[in-house]
Design a protein around this motif. Sequence first.
Motif, mmCIF file in Angstrom:
data_model
loop_
_atom_site.group_PDB
_atom_site.id
_atom_site.type_symbol
_atom_site.label_atom_id
_atom_site.label_comp_id
_atom_site.label_asym_id
_atom_site.label_seq_id
_atom_site.Cartn_x
_atom_site.Cartn_y
_atom_site.Cartn_z
ATOM 1 N N PRO A 1 0.831 -1.210 0.000
ATOM 2 C CA PRO A 1 0.000 0.000 0.000
ATOM 3 C C PRO A 1 0.863 1.256 0.000
ATOM 4 O O PRO A 1 1.863 1.348 0.718
ATOM 5 C CB PRO A 1 -0.803 -0.121 1.295
ATOM 6 N N VAL A 2 0.469 2.216 -0.811
ATOM 7 C CA VAL A 2 1.191 3.475 -0.965
ATOM 8 C C VAL A 2 0.301 4.607 -0.458
ATOM 9 O O VAL A 2 -0.753 4.883 -1.035
ATOM 10 C CB VAL A 2 1.557 3.719 -2.450
ATOM 11 N N GLY A 3 0.702 5.245 0.635
ATOM 12 C CA GLY A 3 -0.043 6.385 1.131
ATOM 13 C C GLY A 3 0.046 7.555 0.175
ATOM 14 O O GLY A 3 1.061 7.745 -0.499
ATOM 15 N N ALA A 4 -1.010 8.360 0.106
ATOM 16 C CA ALA A 4 -1.047 9.485 -0.828
ATOM 17 C C ALA A 4 -1.738 10.678 -0.184
ATOM 18 O O ALA A 4 -2.644 10.527 0.641
ATOM 19 C CB ALA A 4 -1.784 9.081 -2.111
ATOM 20 N N ARG A 5 -1.285 11.869 -0.568
ATOM 21 C CA ARG A 5 -1.924 13.090 -0.084
ATOM 22 C C ARG A 5 -1.660 14.216 -1.071
ATOM 23 O O ARG A 5 -0.681 14.190 -1.827
ATOM 24 C CB ARG A 5 -1.407 13.479 1.294
ATOM 25 N N LEU A 6 -2.549 15.213 -1.057
ATOM 26 C CA LEU A 6 -2.372 16.435 -1.830
ATOM 27 C C LEU A 6 -2.068 17.563 -0.866
ATOM 28 O O LEU A 6 -2.709 17.703 0.171
ATOM 29 C CB LEU A 6 -3.628 16.751 -2.642
ATOM 30 N N ASP A 7 -1.074 18.371 -1.213
ATOM 31 C CA ASP A 7 -0.664 19.491 -0.377
ATOM 32 C C ASP A 7 -0.420 20.684 -1.287
ATOM 33 O O ASP A 7 0.662 20.829 -1.852
ATOM 34 C CB ASP A 7 0.594 19.132 0.411
ATOM 35 N N GLY A 8 -1.456 21.518 -1.456
ATOM 36 C CA GLY A 8 -1.341 22.649 -2.360
ATOM 37 C C GLY A 8 -1.122 22.174 -3.783
ATOM 38 O O GLY A 8 -1.891 21.380 -4.312
ATOM 39 N N GLU A 9 -0.049 22.630 -4.406
ATOM 40 C CA GLU A 9 0.210 22.260 -5.793
ATOM 41 C C GLU A 9 0.920 20.919 -5.935
ATOM 42 O O GLU A 9 1.149 20.461 -7.055
ATOM 43 C CB GLU A 9 1.054 23.355 -6.465
ATOM 44 N N PHE A 10 1.249 20.266 -4.827
ATOM 45 C CA PHE A 10 2.027 19.041 -4.875
ATOM 46 C C PHE A 10 1.199 17.810 -4.530
ATOM 47 O O PHE A 10 0.388 17.831 -3.607
ATOM 48 C CB PHE A 10 3.230 19.121 -3.914
ATOM 49 N N SER A 11 1.456 16.743 -5.283
ATOM 50 C CA SER A 11 0.907 15.423 -4.992
ATOM 51 C C SER A 11 2.032 14.598 -4.384
ATOM 52 O O SER A 11 3.136 14.524 -4.931
ATOM 53 C CB SER A 11 0.405 14.757 -6.279
ATOM 54 N N TRP A 12 1.753 13.972 -3.217
ATOM 55 C CA TRP A 12 2.770 13.220 -2.478
ATOM 56 C C TRP A 12 2.364 11.761 -2.331
ATOM 57 O O TRP A 12 1.177 11.453 -2.174
ATOM 58 C CB TRP A 12 2.953 13.797 -1.074
ATOM 59 N N ILE A 13 3.359 10.890 -2.363
ATOM 60 C CA ILE A 13 3.146 9.489 -1.988
ATOM 61 C C ILE A 13 4.195 9.109 -0.951
ATOM 62 O O ILE A 13 5.225 9.777 -0.816
ATOM 63 C CB ILE A 13 3.237 8.530 -3.184
ATOM 64 N N GLU A 14 3.915 8.042 -0.213
ATOM 65 C CA GLU A 14 4.861 7.516 0.769
ATOM 66 C C GLU A 14 5.111 6.052 0.440
ATOM 67 O O GLU A 14 4.163 5.267 0.330
ATOM 68 C CB GLU A 14 4.292 7.667 2.185
ATOM 69 N N ALA A 15 6.389 5.697 0.269
ATOM 70 C CA ALA A 15 6.727 4.340 -0.161
ATOM 71 C C ALA A 15 8.020 3.892 0.518
ATOM 72 O O ALA A 15 8.678 4.674 1.202
ATOM 73 C CB ALA A 15 6.880 4.296 -1.676
ATOM 74 N N ARG A 16 8.376 2.651 0.277
ATOM 75 C CA ARG A 16 9.566 2.077 0.893
ATOM 76 C C ARG A 16 10.666 1.879 -0.146
ATOM 77 O O ARG A 16 10.393 1.430 -1.273
ATOM 78 C CB ARG A 16 9.240 0.742 1.567
ATOM 79 N N PRO A 17 11.912 2.188 0.204
ATOM 80 C CA PRO A 17 13.009 2.050 -0.760
ATOM 81 C C PRO A 17 13.153 0.647 -1.333
ATOM 82 O O PRO A 17 13.520 0.489 -2.509
ATOM 83 C CB PRO A 17 14.241 2.450 0.057
ATOM 84 N N GLU A 18 12.877 -0.379 -0.515
ATOM 85 C CA GLU A 18 13.059 -1.746 -1.009
ATOM 86 C C GLU A 18 12.050 -2.111 -2.102
ATOM 87 O O GLU A 18 12.215 -3.134 -2.778
ATOM 88 C CB GLU A 18 12.979 -2.760 0.135
#
Length: 218
Positions: A93-110
Motif C-alpha cells: 500500500p502506498v499512502g497518498a496526499r495532496l498538499d497545495g500544488e504538490f501530490s505526495w506518496i509515501e513508499a519504501r526504498p526496497e
Amino acid sequence: MTDYDVLRVFCAPNGGYGNELGVVRNGAAIPQRSERQEFAAKLGFSETVFVDDPERGIIDIYTPSTRLPFAGHPCVGTAWLLDVEELVTPAGPVGARLDGEFSWIEARPEWAPPRTLRQYATAAEVDALPVPPPGEWIYAWAWQDEAAGRVRARGFPGRDDGIDEDEATGAAALLLTDRLGRALNITQGAGSQLLTAPQPYGWVEIGGRVVLEREPER
C-alpha cells in the motif's frame, strides 16, 4: 483504441517538463497481463498504469517492456488523478496526499526496482553525459547545493525499448533519499522537479506537480 489519460508528473514550477504517464482508468477493458504489456509498448510512455479499482486505488504498472510492482511517477500521478488517500500496488500500500500544488506518496526504498546511483563531482558533468548503451539502469547525480539539498540528476533506463532517458524518476529519487538520509530538491532531465523527505520507520515521501495533458473524450 482503449481510452486513456495522459499526465505529466514532476513538472517544473511553471508547469512545464515532467514525465509523461498513460493511465487507463478502466483497467477491466484490458484484463490480461499480456494485453496490458502490448498496450503499454504501443503507447510508448516510460510507464502506463491500469486502474483495476478506482475507489480502492488498486493499480497495475507497466513499462514498454515489463511489469513493475511499484514505480514513483506513476503512483504520484495516479494518486493525483484518482484523488485517493492510498494506492494498492503489488509491492504494497502506498499512502497518498495532496498538499497545495504538490501530490505526495509515501513508499519504501526496497520496493524500488534496482538502480545504479552514480555520483558526479558537478552538475555540469551530469548535464554533459551521453546516453549510455543498453544495460544497467543508471541514475546520474551531483550536488547543485549540498547545504540546501539541491540535486541535479538524469536517469538512463538502459533498456532497448526506445526510451533512452527518463525525464523524472520517483523510484530512483526514493533510493537516493534513503541513501543520503535527508530531504532533497531534485532537478532531473530537461527541467522536472522532484521533492523528497525521509519519514519514520524507513518510509520516504516523494512529491511533485501533476498536469493533465490529455483526457479521453466523454
